[in-house]
Design a protein around this motif. Sequence first.
Motif, mmCIF file in Angstrom:
data_model
loop_
_atom_site.group_PDB
_atom_site.id
_atom_site.type_symbol
_atom_site.label_atom_id
_atom_site.label_comp_id
_atom_site.label_asym_id
_atom_site.label_seq_id
_atom_site.Cartn_x
_atom_site.Cartn_y
_atom_site.Cartn_z
ATOM 1 N N MET A 17 0.825 -1.202 0.000
ATOM 2 C CA MET A 17 0.000 0.000 0.000
ATOM 3 C C MET A 17 0.869 1.266 0.000
ATOM 4 O O MET A 17 0.577 2.243 -0.707
ATOM 5 C CB MET A 17 -0.925 -0.001 1.221
ATOM 6 C CG MET A 17 -1.929 1.130 1.250
ATOM 7 S SD MET A 17 -2.951 1.143 2.752
ATOM 8 C CE MET A 17 -3.910 -0.335 2.499
ATOM 9 N N LEU A 18 1.949 1.259 0.781
ATOM 10 C CA LEU A 18 2.853 2.409 0.803
ATOM 11 C C LEU A 18 3.536 2.587 -0.547
ATOM 12 O O LEU A 18 3.766 3.717 -0.994
ATOM 13 C CB LEU A 18 3.894 2.230 1.905
ATOM 14 C CG LEU A 18 3.356 2.224 3.342
ATOM 15 C CD1 LEU A 18 4.473 1.927 4.332
ATOM 16 C CD2 LEU A 18 2.691 3.552 3.687
ATOM 17 N N THR A 19 3.857 1.487 -1.202
ATOM 18 C CA THR A 19 4.439 1.576 -2.541
ATOM 19 C C THR A 19 3.446 2.177 -3.523
ATOM 20 O O THR A 19 3.799 3.023 -4.356
ATOM 21 C CB THR A 19 4.879 0.183 -3.012
ATOM 22 O OG1 THR A 19 5.842 -0.348 -2.102
ATOM 23 C CG2 THR A 19 5.486 0.241 -4.406
ATOM 24 N N GLU A 20 2.195 1.741 -3.449
ATOM 25 C CA GLU A 20 1.155 2.292 -4.327
ATOM 26 C C GLU A 20 0.970 3.785 -4.106
ATOM 27 O O GLU A 20 0.707 4.532 -5.044
ATOM 28 C CB GLU A 20 -0.164 1.565 -4.061
ATOM 29 C CG GLU A 20 -0.142 0.102 -4.456
ATOM 30 C CD GLU A 20 -1.309 -0.680 -3.884
ATOM 31 O OE1 GLU A 20 -1.431 -1.887 -4.186
ATOM 32 O OE2 GLU A 20 -2.111 -0.098 -3.121
ATOM 33 N N ALA A 21 1.112 4.229 -2.866
ATOM 34 C CA ALA A 21 0.931 5.642 -2.539
ATOM 35 C C ALA A 21 2.213 6.447 -2.687
ATOM 36 O O ALA A 21 2.218 7.644 -2.407
ATOM 37 C CB ALA A 21 0.409 5.776 -1.112
ATOM 38 N N ALA A 22 3.307 5.799 -3.113
ATOM 39 C CA ALA A 22 4.604 6.451 -3.297
ATOM 40 C C ALA A 22 5.085 7.111 -2.006
ATOM 41 O O ALA A 22 5.566 8.242 -2.002
ATOM 42 C CB ALA A 22 4.533 7.468 -4.436
ATOM 43 N N VAL A 23 4.932 6.387 -0.889
ATOM 44 C CA VAL A 23 5.390 6.877 0.412
ATOM 45 C C VAL A 23 6.696 6.165 0.755
ATOM 46 O O VAL A 23 6.686 4.970 1.077
ATOM 47 C CB VAL A 23 4.342 6.616 1.512
ATOM 48 C CG1 VAL A 23 4.879 7.034 2.867
ATOM 49 C CG2 VAL A 23 3.045 7.351 1.195
ATOM 50 N N PRO A 24 7.831 6.860 0.699
ATOM 51 C CA PRO A 24 9.096 6.219 1.080
ATOM 52 C C PRO A 24 9.189 6.084 2.598
ATOM 53 O O PRO A 24 8.720 6.942 3.347
ATOM 54 C CB PRO A 24 10.157 7.187 0.546
ATOM 55 C CG PRO A 24 9.470 8.507 0.490
ATOM 56 C CD PRO A 24 8.020 8.234 0.212
ATOM 57 N N TYR A 25 9.787 5.020 3.052
ATOM 58 C CA TYR A 25 9.843 4.779 4.494
ATOM 59 C C TYR A 25 11.119 4.043 4.851
ATOM 60 O O TYR A 25 11.766 3.411 3.995
ATOM 61 C CB TYR A 25 8.633 3.957 4.952
ATOM 62 C CG TYR A 25 8.567 2.570 4.357
ATOM 63 C CD1 TYR A 25 9.184 1.484 4.979
ATOM 64 C CD2 TYR A 25 7.916 2.342 3.146
ATOM 65 C CE1 TYR A 25 9.145 0.215 4.417
ATOM 66 C CE2 TYR A 25 7.866 1.081 2.580
ATOM 67 C CZ TYR A 25 8.486 0.023 3.223
ATOM 68 O OH TYR A 25 8.455 -1.228 2.671
ATOM 69 N N THR A 26 11.471 4.132 6.108
ATOM 70 C CA THR A 26 12.568 3.344 6.677
ATOM 71 C C THR A 26 11.982 2.491 7.783
ATOM 72 O O THR A 26 11.312 2.999 8.692
ATOM 73 C CB THR A 26 13.673 4.256 7.236
ATOM 74 O OG1 THR A 26 14.245 5.014 6.169
ATOM 75 C CG2 THR A 26 14.762 3.427 7.916
ATOM 76 N N LEU A 27 12.231 1.192 7.715
ATOM 77 C CA LEU A 27 11.678 0.246 8.675
ATOM 78 C C LEU A 27 12.706 -0.013 9.777
ATOM 79 O O LEU A 27 13.865 -0.331 9.505
ATOM 80 C CB LEU A 27 11.317 -1.056 7.974
ATOM 81 C CG LEU A 27 10.470 -2.064 8.755
ATOM 82 C CD1 LEU A 27 9.070 -1.504 8.986
ATOM 83 C CD2 LEU A 27 10.383 -3.384 7.988
ATOM 84 N N VAL A 28 12.261 0.130 11.031
ATOM 85 C CA VAL A 28 13.119 -0.119 12.188
ATOM 86 C C VAL A 28 12.435 -1.158 13.069
ATOM 87 O O VAL A 28 11.296 -0.956 13.497
ATOM 88 C CB VAL A 28 13.370 1.169 12.994
ATOM 89 C CG1 VAL A 28 14.228 0.862 14.222
ATOM 90 C CG2 VAL A 28 14.042 2.228 12.119
ATOM 91 N N LEU A 29 13.130 -2.253 13.353
ATOM 92 C CA LEU A 29 12.614 -3.279 14.247
ATOM 93 C C LEU A 29 13.146 -3.018 15.651
ATOM 94 O O LEU A 29 14.360 -2.921 15.853
ATOM 95 C CB LEU A 29 13.038 -4.676 13.780
ATOM 96 C CG LEU A 29 12.587 -5.109 12.385
ATOM 97 C CD1 LEU A 29 13.039 -6.540 12.104
ATOM 98 C CD2 LEU A 29 11.088 -4.992 12.238
ATOM 99 N N THR A 30 12.244 -2.888 16.613
ATOM 100 C CA THR A 30 12.682 -2.672 17.987
ATOM 101 C C THR A 30 13.220 -3.978 18.561
ATOM 102 O O THR A 30 12.710 -5.068 18.261
ATOM 103 C CB THR A 30 11.536 -2.134 18.864
ATOM 104 O OG1 THR A 30 10.448 -3.071 18.853
ATOM 105 C CG2 THR A 30 11.045 -0.802 18.327
ATOM 106 N N GLU A 31 14.234 -3.845 19.403
ATOM 107 C CA GLU A 31 14.942 -5.030 19.891
ATOM 108 C C GLU A 31 14.727 -5.299 21.371
ATOM 109 O O GLU A 31 14.995 -6.406 21.843
ATOM 110 C CB GLU A 31 16.438 -4.874 19.610
ATOM 111 C CG GLU A 31 16.755 -4.746 18.121
ATOM 112 C CD GLU A 31 18.220 -4.443 17.876
ATOM 113 O OE1 GLU A 31 18.975 -4.291 18.862
ATOM 114 O OE2 GLU A 31 18.615 -4.340 16.689
ATOM 115 N N HIS A 32 14.277 -4.299 22.114
ATOM 116 C CA HIS A 32 14.095 -4.487 23.555
ATOM 117 C C HIS A 32 13.175 -3.399 24.078
ATOM 118 O O HIS A 32 12.861 -2.432 23.375
ATOM 119 C CB HIS A 32 15.446 -4.445 24.291
ATOM 120 C CG HIS A 32 16.254 -3.201 24.011
ATOM 121 N ND1 HIS A 32 16.020 -1.985 24.628
ATOM 122 C CD2 HIS A 32 17.281 -2.994 23.137
ATOM 123 C CE1 HIS A 32 16.873 -1.095 24.182
ATOM 124 N NE2 HIS A 32 17.649 -1.661 23.272
#
Length: 565
Positions: A179-194
Amino acid sequence: MEKDASGPDPSRQRNGFVGVLYGEFTDSLNDRVRYSVSLTESALTIKRISSSPGRTKVVFDLTDCVGCRAYRGPDSSDVGAYFTAYFYPFKRRWMSAGVARQRVEQCFRVALVQDPLANLQEAERWAHAIRDASAVQAPRRDGVAYMEVRPPCRVMILVNPHSGRGQALQLFTGHIQGMLTEAAVPYTLVLTEHKNHARELVRKADLTKWDALVIMSGDGLLFEVINGLMEREDWQEAIQTPLGILPGGSGNALAASIHHYSQSPPAWNEELLLSCGFMLCKGLVSSLDLVSIHLASQQRLFSFLSLAWGFVADVDIESEKYRHVGAIRFLMGTLVRLASLRVYQGRLAYLPVREAPKRPQGSIKANLEPPTPQHPSMCSSFPCPFIPNSSPNQNSRHKHNSTNSNHNTITNSSNNAITTKKPETQSDVKPGAPVDSLLPGLDQPVPENWTVVKEEDFVLVLAIYQSHLAEDLWTVPGAMADDGLIHLFYVTAGISRPALLRLFLAMEKGAHLACGCPHLVYEKVTALRLEPISAQGMITVDGEMVEHGPVQAQIHPGLARLICG
């Protein structure tokens, strides 16, 4: 050649309507199927060109469109170009009653001439026009002032991979990423670790690199983010960063509330996720109230959802052991706690809103006018054992524009102490942080314009500032994210187990206030104080357990920004 959109364009007048973009294109998979396509400022209308009678046309509301892209096909010998528009309209569910947002893709092949570049330019012209028109047609509610996060924007998405049933990352890749690709929304994904990873990250992050912070988890991760922002030196600018929520936990209260505020039909699970993803892509931003909460240890927290003590808090924390089953954990926890129903002893006081609240349906004990307090103050005749001996210095240099303007200095006759000016008591609260002008020190009695609850035996106390306590608990039907109110509920001792269960079952449809339960009290307030007497009973803030002891809170209207619909 690309045509100037501002100049004369025969295609705009071909069907006789100036201002309408019109074209005839083939189906992306079958060149023998042709469509006439027209674009207005509010809709995309598609009609199959056929000599046989049948379905005439399909109209897509641009409010439901998240994006459109133009591109060349995979076959280099194909002179045609393509544009695809992505819609998420409300459609009937396949297996149950009602409607929900469902993805619809409309793709067309442009082959007006034998020049591939000219065809691509025409496809790009349509894609650009559809994107611009859909941005204007965002789903705004009447009477709500919005800002916007417009593409191209930079979004940090924080995902807790262990939230809920441990499927947050899979839900993101399966439903939101495309959906973000369809809307042309660039993002950075961060996985929380603790625990507190997100809090530490946003406290130190260079926020000039981001236009929005989005949480894919339960409500606890957003609690971390908000408090991390408020602990920054530049908290005033930092807390203005638009915040988004994507449900990936068990409770998902804020996600359910945002969906409710958008006036959309009820949704749960993946349908709720799709709705929140849709609102993220549309990028509308409005205000979010925060509540400042002071604990006995002098720690200060900022809350967006709730403060709970007793039954609700115990169920929330004790049901953690059932996390692997998802949202049903709360039902399991409720049944377990009902089997051994507790009574919690404590003192409760609050500052009611100045205007008389409307009486809800049913015989609810709601004060239409602020009553005379039963006692002049709380803790007026004895010191609280949880409070440090040293009284904080009063700070009168700041004024806070509150929804309740009655915060002049009050002298309480019981100890002749000024009780309406509240100092900053947390060592890491930055200079200039919002002043809680309605709160005295926790070691001071409450002002005389507060209401002190006569009862001291409770089953639960719940202060909530959103409409939902969970996906399926519609706790405050009339609440809004920026209504400037704390909605205070408490249930007094004496309620039976069946009656308490009926209240929570009725809450699924927001009907608990119509149950006529004499033990349920609902008040609209701007500040409150709770002092537990008995040692049992947990206290939670936004579903996170905090220290047991006296606690007080004040609303700060519109302090944060929320991506919503």
